[in-house]
Motif scaffolding. Structure first.
Motif, PDB file in Angstrom:
ATOM      1  N   PRO A  15       0.837  -1.209   0.000  1.00 19.85           N
ATOM      2  CA  PRO A  15       0.000   0.000   0.000  1.00 19.85           C
ATOM      3  C   PRO A  15       0.863   1.247   0.000  1.00 19.85           C
ATOM      4  CG  PRO A  15      -0.763  -1.585   1.641  1.00 19.85           C
ATOM      5  CD  PRO A  15       0.570  -2.057   1.178  1.00 19.85           C
ATOM      6  N   THR A  18       1.273   3.199   5.184  1.00 19.93           N
ATOM      7  CA  THR A  18       0.996   2.232   6.248  1.00 19.93           C
ATOM      8  C   THR A  18       1.117   2.937   7.591  1.00 19.93           C
ATOM      9  OG1 THR A  18       1.845   0.374   4.958  1.00 19.93           O
ATOM     10  CG2 THR A  18       1.697   0.063   7.334  1.00 19.93           C
ATOM     11  N   TYR A  29      -4.075   1.426   6.494  1.00 18.63           N
ATOM     12  CA  TYR A  29      -3.423   1.662   5.199  1.00 18.63           C
ATOM     13  C   TYR A  29      -4.131   2.777   4.445  1.00 18.63           C
ATOM     14  CZ  TYR A  29      -1.709  -2.987   6.396  1.00 18.63           C
ATOM     15  OH  TYR A  29      -1.157  -4.049   7.062  1.00 18.63           O
ATOM     16  N   GLU A  31      -4.433   4.291   0.373  1.00 13.08           N
ATOM     17  CA  GLU A  31      -4.160   3.991  -1.032  1.00 13.08           C
ATOM     18  C   GLU A  31      -4.784   5.083  -1.906  1.00 13.08           C
ATOM     19  OE1 GLU A  31      -2.497   1.897  -4.177  1.00 13.08           O
ATOM     20  OE2 GLU A  31      -2.205   1.618  -2.015  1.00 13.08           O
ATOM     21  N   LYS A  46      -7.529  -3.555  -6.447  1.00 14.94           N
ATOM     22  CA  LYS A  46      -6.700  -3.748  -5.259  1.00 14.94           C
ATOM     23  C   LYS A  46      -7.227  -4.904  -4.405  1.00 14.94           C
ATOM     24  CE  LYS A  46      -3.830  -0.465  -6.170  1.00 14.94           C
ATOM     25  NZ  LYS A  46      -2.435  -0.799  -6.581  1.00 14.94           N
ATOM     26  N   TYR A  51      -5.204  -6.748  -1.270  1.00 11.64           N
ATOM     27  CA  TYR A  51      -4.927  -5.675  -0.315  1.00 11.64           C
ATOM     28  C   TYR A  51      -5.735  -5.891   0.966  1.00 11.64           C
ATOM     29  CZ  TYR A  51      -1.928  -2.601  -3.057  1.00 11.64           C
ATOM     30  OH  TYR A  51      -0.851  -2.066  -3.720  1.00 11.64           O
ATOM     31  N   ILE A  56      -8.521   0.488   5.851  1.00 14.45           N
ATOM     32  CA  ILE A  56      -7.827   1.096   4.719  1.00 14.45           C
ATOM     33  C   ILE A  56      -8.690   2.169   4.057  1.00 14.45           C
ATOM     34  CG2 ILE A  56      -8.630  -0.728   3.147  1.00 14.45           C
ATOM     35  CD1 ILE A  56      -5.934  -0.402   1.648  1.00 14.45           C
TER      36      ILE A  56
END
Length: 221
Positions: A15, A18, A29, A31, A46, A51, A56
């Motif tokens: 990613p 982090t 995470y 992205e 992803k 992922y 995230i």
């Protein structure tokens, strides 16, 4: 946040950002995608790559999508400041169940360390009196410590070294499944000789006390 690789579902992914805690556990995470990208299409790509979806944020400067617990929990317009604040608050406040369990286990283990140390010290003191194999191994190790560390080192200091070794060795062998660091120098190797003599009659090195909470909180590398 920094770019770090992680393993998820048996796959290695990287990613763009982090979030790590004090134990270097990955807590979340980030992205980012280009404005020209179709965000949902990129998210699907992803996810297919494996992922992690525990915590995230996917975003394209216009909107952001937050996944927690492997499902979408929030989708916002990034042009609204309050939306951004809500997103970040929810992102930073989230703790995955296994991380929460580990943090609790660490706290409980820290509380029990003094009791464990006292118990080990008592067993070592008894071995000094009653365990001939231990006495022989200890004498050799004590001489090594005088030569390699300090000619004036006391028996009490070496006993403390054994206690610290047992606590640390148990932690790394049981929790991190990585005992190799204990065998990389002469002192560490000789400590093991003394410990082997100690546990041959006194006790099981795997049962220096009741199981600690950390025994149930293995870290997968």
């Amino acid at each position: 946040m920094s770019e770090q690789s992680t393993r998820s579902g048996g796959k290695r992914v990287v990613p763009d950002g982090t979030l790590c805690d004090d134990f270097n556990l990955h807590r979340g995470y980030w992205e980012p995608k280009d404005t020209d990208d179709h965000l949902d299409t990129e998210i699907a790509k992803k996810i297919k790559k494996g992922y992690p979806l525990g915590n995230i944020i996917f975003e394209d400067t216009r909107q952001a999508v937050l996944f927690q617990g492997k499902r979408e929990v929030l989708r916002i317009d990034l042009t609204e400041p309050q939306n951004v604040a809500d997103l970040l608050n929810q992102f930073y406040a989230y703790t995955e169940p296994e991380h929460e369990d580990f943090a609790k286990a660490v706290e409980e283990f820290q509380d029990r360390v003094p009791d464990l140390a006292r118990g080990l010290a008592d067993k070592i003191e008894k071995a000094h009196r009653e365990n001939a194999k231990f006495q022989t191994a200890f004498a050799g190790f004590f001489a090594l410590c005088q030569t390699a560390l300090n000619p004036n080192i006391s028996r009490a200091a070496v006993d403390e070294m054994l206690v610290q070794h047992l606590l640390t060795e148990r932690l790394f062998r049981k929790i991190f499944d990585n005992p190799e660091f204990l065998h990389r120098n002469v002192i560490a190797a000789e400590v093991e000789t003394v410990i082997d003599a100690l546990v041959s009659k006194s006790f099981n090195r795997n049962a220096t006390g009741k199981k600690t909470p950390l025994d149930h909180a293995r870290i997968s590398g």
